[in-house]
Motif scaffolding. Structure first.
Motif, PDB file in Angstrom:
ATOM      1  N   ILE A 402       0.855  -1.185   0.000  1.00 22.24           N
ATOM      2  CA  ILE A 402       0.000   0.000   0.000  1.00 22.24           C
ATOM      3  C   ILE A 402       0.891   1.234   0.000  1.00 22.24           C
ATOM      4  CG2 ILE A 402      -1.781   1.289   1.229  1.00 22.24           C
ATOM      5  CD1 ILE A 402      -2.751  -1.303   2.444  1.00 22.24           C
ATOM      6  N   PHE A 403       0.825   2.011  -1.081  1.00 24.11           N
ATOM      7  CA  PHE A 403       1.585   3.256  -1.150  1.00 24.11           C
ATOM      8  C   PHE A 403       0.720   4.377  -0.590  1.00 24.11           C
ATOM      9  CE2 PHE A 403       2.975   7.014  -3.822  1.00 24.11           C
ATOM     10  CZ  PHE A 403       4.056   7.301  -2.994  1.00 24.11           C
ATOM     11  N   GLY A 404       1.185   4.937   0.523  1.00 27.01           N
ATOM     12  CA  GLY A 404       0.410   5.930   1.254  1.00 27.01           C
ATOM     13  C   GLY A 404       0.009   5.347   2.597  1.00 27.01           C
ATOM     14  N   ALA A 405       0.581   5.870   3.675  1.00 25.33           N
ATOM     15  CA  ALA A 405       0.324   5.320   5.020  1.00 25.33           C
ATOM     16  C   ALA A 405      -0.549   6.270   5.828  1.00 25.33           C
ATOM     17  CB  ALA A 405       1.645   5.050   5.745  1.00 25.33           C
ATOM     18  N   SER A 406      -1.614   6.759   5.214  1.00 24.92           N
ATOM     19  CA  SER A 406      -2.537   7.665   5.893  1.00 24.92           C
ATOM     20  C   SER A 406      -3.329   6.908   6.957  1.00 24.92           C
ATOM     21  CB  SER A 406      -3.504   8.278   4.873  1.00 24.92           C
ATOM     22  OG  SER A 406      -4.300   7.253   4.294  1.00 24.92           O
ATOM     23  N   SER A 409      -5.211   4.069   5.354  1.00 25.36           N
ATOM     24  CA  SER A 409      -4.323   2.970   4.948  1.00 25.36           C
ATOM     25  C   SER A 409      -3.861   2.169   6.149  1.00 25.36           C
ATOM     26  CB  SER A 409      -3.117   3.521   4.182  1.00 25.36           C
ATOM     27  OG  SER A 409      -3.510   4.182   3.009  1.00 25.36           O
ATOM     28  N   ARG A 410      -3.534   2.847   7.236  1.00 26.45           N
ATOM     29  CA  ARG A 410      -3.079   2.130   8.434  1.00 26.45           C
ATOM     30  C   ARG A 410      -4.199   1.276   9.019  1.00 26.45           C
ATOM     31  NH1 ARG A 410      -1.130   7.337   9.591  1.00 26.45           N
ATOM     32  NH2 ARG A 410      -2.561   7.562  11.366  1.00 26.45           N
ATOM     33  N   LEU A 435       3.841   6.572  12.733  1.00 27.13           N
ATOM     34  CA  LEU A 435       2.585   6.089  13.319  1.00 27.13           C
ATOM     35  C   LEU A 435       2.332   4.627  12.935  1.00 27.13           C
ATOM     36  CD1 LEU A 435       0.346   9.234  12.706  1.00 27.13           C
ATOM     37  CD2 LEU A 435       1.229   8.418  14.900  1.00 27.13           C
ATOM     38  N   ALA A 436       2.676   4.261  11.704  1.00 30.10           N
ATOM     39  CA  ALA A 436       2.490   2.872  11.279  1.00 30.10           C
ATOM     40  C   ALA A 436       3.412   1.935  12.050  1.00 30.10           C
ATOM     41  CB  ALA A 436       2.746   2.752   9.772  1.00 30.10           C
ATOM     42  N   ARG A 437       4.645   2.367  12.310  1.00 31.74           N
ATOM     43  CA  ARG A 437       5.575   1.548  13.086  1.00 31.74           C
ATOM     44  C   ARG A 437       5.063   1.354  14.515  1.00 31.74           C
ATOM     45  NH1 ARG A 437      11.581   3.880  11.386  1.00 31.74           N
ATOM     46  NH2 ARG A 437      11.822   2.650   9.484  1.00 31.74           N
ATOM     47  N   MET A 438       4.489   2.401  15.075  1.00 28.19           N
ATOM     48  CA  MET A 438       3.951   2.300  16.430  1.00 28.19           C
ATOM     49  C   MET A 438       2.787   1.308  16.498  1.00 28.19           C
ATOM     50  SD  MET A 438       4.057   6.334  17.546  1.00 28.19           S
ATOM     51  CE  MET A 438       3.250   6.015  19.110  1.00 28.19           C
TER      52      MET A 438
END
Length: 609
Positions: A402-406, A409-410, A435-438
């Protein structure tokens, strides 16, 4: 003369570009066309003569080029990622390196006739593999995730280890009296200078980057300049300690908390691609055709020893006590192509050995290139079929990039992951990636269509791409890139013909070919609509459709405002697009976006979500 040199440099750049493009187009490691180009222009036609063009500058150019390549590789060495792949990588770069070194050295001594010091030097030069060769091979073969990870990280870690080993053997050869004492002294000095100066400078550069003491436009230039200064200073303090210093410096920066190096990596990536291309052509052009022919059948037998004895023995010894199956070990035993580090360092040392008048020095480079060409060509052509025979391919790739980690998307990625689907989020926005890593999601910070992503982004298990970013000018680039990789039918994008766009002038419009791609979730769904719904409290919901609760009942409960996104059926992931007309039956796991104010539907269409 000056015009001739200028013309040759320009030609070298054009040929490098063409060879890289040809490798990409044919889905082969770029090293193959680069080597062929160098061999054609050098030994065969005699048109390109690097020694005549660069003269005394050839040695410094090769030396600095190798330093930059090793530094770029070290910047990717994150210890957290290495630990995830267990002890196999550690064993391969320690015990495996020793086994490979001994096997090749013994074979070289008896087959080629090198004395023991020269044989051990050659063995040290060809223990290294390389990510620039392995990664393109893995993309075409697509083995299981754990095998891909082991090979990728082995290639990154073993480069500096092999370089240090070769330097120590070289130091041993270069001393006539009491070489053992000299090597021990050189090893001690090298470790002190390499680790000491590398760690100190890595820490200081890290502090500079962490505290933003440099303007953004100087960051890349400053790091490159300081790295080269560290390389030269280390060599002045202890000969050949520079490679270790820049490797340690890169590893330190890659693992230092609070230091963002992704923009530096992107710059180094571009520089490294240029250096690898130019160096391979130049080094291949320096080959002595007569020396290559003189290797005869003995060289081919040595190649067979490298591929059929040294590598399998290393893998099976290192694999004792691991969870790897026999099929896994046989696959790993076949994949170990040699790359740019072996070529560059061998040429580096050969120049010194030839100047010192060491017997057999003229055969070092041809022998190394024979191993490089043999392993790359044979393994590139056969690894895919071998993986299928062994049954170690990843199978049908159901994962999603997924390109875009809004926020949307998350949330979608978390729901897909909870349902056992492999998901990788990529974004240029660091806040989104953080935020995605968290949320414990797999991420890649940067442009997924870049050369760095090709070498370092783990695409194991990924078979489709969802373009969900707000970057209108970058989205087409990512889409077209992955259409070449996976096929047009495996790349989806949102409706980008958004009437709410800030500009509808011709210069801001996207290409017709991009607008004709598969529209995610329906024609009426755009990035702005998804962002607006998430801001208003919408949520991603996973619903099991059964005989007692079918799709019509789902729509009756949530209304027409619910947006079906993805559904899982029979172990396969189905992405819903505007072109789909699907009948959702029982046994389907439906993932949808439910607005906060969703209302029951008056009329239900059970054939088109």
């Amino acid at each position: 003369m000056l015009e001739h040199i200028t013309a040759m440099l320009a030609l070298l750049g054009v040929l490098s570009l063409f060879c890289q493009w040809l490798g990409w187009r044919l889905r082969l490691p770029a090293i193959l066309p680069l080597l062929l180009c160098g061999l054609l222009l050098g030994p065969m036609l005699g048109f390109l003569k690097p020694d005549a063009i660069f003269g005394d500058l050839l040695f410094p150019i090769i030396s600095l080029g190798v330093a930059i390549i090793l530094f770029e590789g070290a910047l990717t060495l994150n210890f957290k990622e290495i630990k995830e792949h267990g002890g196999m990588v550690t064993r391969l770069v320690t015990l495996g390196t020793a086994i490979t070194w001994v096997c090749i050295s013994v074979a070289t001594h008896y087959l080629i006739g090198f004395d023991w010091p020269m044989a051990t030097l050659f063995g040290a030069l060809v223990v290294v593999t390389g990510p620039t060769v392995i990664v393109p091979l893995l993309r075409s073969v697509r083995p299981k995730t754990e095998l891909s990870s082991i090979l990728r990280w082995e290639g990154i870690v073993i480069d500096p280890i092999g370089a240090i080993l070769a330097v120590l053997v070289f130091e041993y050869i270069g001393v006539a009296a009491d070489p053992t004492t000299h090597v021990l002294h050189a090893l001690t000095s090298m470790l002190l200078v390499g680790f000491g100066l590398g760690t100190l400078c890595g820490y200081l550069v890290g502090l500079i980057l962490r505290n933003n003491l440099l303007p953004h436009y100087l960051r890349n230039t400053a790091v490159l300049t300081l790295m080269l200064a560290v390389f030269v200073a280390s060599n002045l303090l202890q000969e050949e300690a520079g490679l270790l210093s820049v490797t340690v410096m890169g590893i330190w920066l890659a693992n230092m908390k609070g230091v963002e190096i992704d923009d530096i990596l992107e710059f180094k990536e571009t520089l490294t691609v240029l250096l690898i291309s130019a160096l391979f052509i130049l080094l291949a052009a320096r080959l002595n055709a007569d020396a290559l022919i003189r290797l005869g059948w003995q060289g081919l037998v040595l190649l067979a020893v490298v591929m059929l004895i040294a590598r399998p023995l290393s893998i099976w010894c290192c694999g004792v006590g691991t969870s790897l199956s026999s099929a896994d070990k046989w696959f790993l035993s076949w994949v170990a192509p040699r790359g740019i580090v072996a070529a560059a360092i061998s040429s580096l040392f050969a120049i010194k050995l030839e100047k010192a008048g060491v017997a057999g020095a003229e055969l070092i480079v041809p022998l190394v290139f024979l191993i490089i060409i043999g392993t790359v060509v044979i393994q590139s052509l056969t690894a895919g079929r071998w993986a299928k025979i062994l049954g170690v391919t990843a199978g049908s790739s159901q994962g999603l990039l997924i390109f875009g980690a809004s926020q949307f998307s998350r949330a979608l990625a978390k729901t897909l992951k909870a349902n056992g689907v492999t998901v990788l989020l990529a974004d240029n926005n660091w806040d989104n990636i953080r935020l995605a890593r968290m949320e414990n999601l797999a991420v890649y910070f940067g442009n997924p269509a870049s050369e760095h992503a090709e070498n370092h982004m783990n695409m194991s298990g990924i078979g489709r791409v969802l373009v969900l970013s707000p970057y209108r000018q970058l989205n087409p680039l990512v889409s077209f890139y992955f259409q070449d990789v996976f096929g047009r039918e495996k790349v989806y994008g949102l409706n980008n013909n958004d009437s709410t766009s800030s500009s509808n002038s011709a210069r801001h419009q996207l290409s017709e070919s991009y607008l004709r791609q598969l529209c995610l979730f329906g024609d009426a769904v755009s990035y702005s609509k998804l962002a607006s719904l998430m801001a208003k409290g919408a949520s991603i919901k996973s619903t099991s459709l059964t005989a007692n609760f079918d799709y019509s009942m789902f729509m009756a409960q949530y209304g027409q405002s619910a947006i079906p996104l993805v559904y899982l059926q029979g172990g396969k992931v189905k992405v819903i697009s505007a072109a789909d007309r699907v009948a959702l039956t029982s046994g389907v796991e439906l993932i949808s976006l439910i607005p906060r104010d969703a209302k029951p539907a008056a009329i239900v269409n059970i054939t088109q979500p």
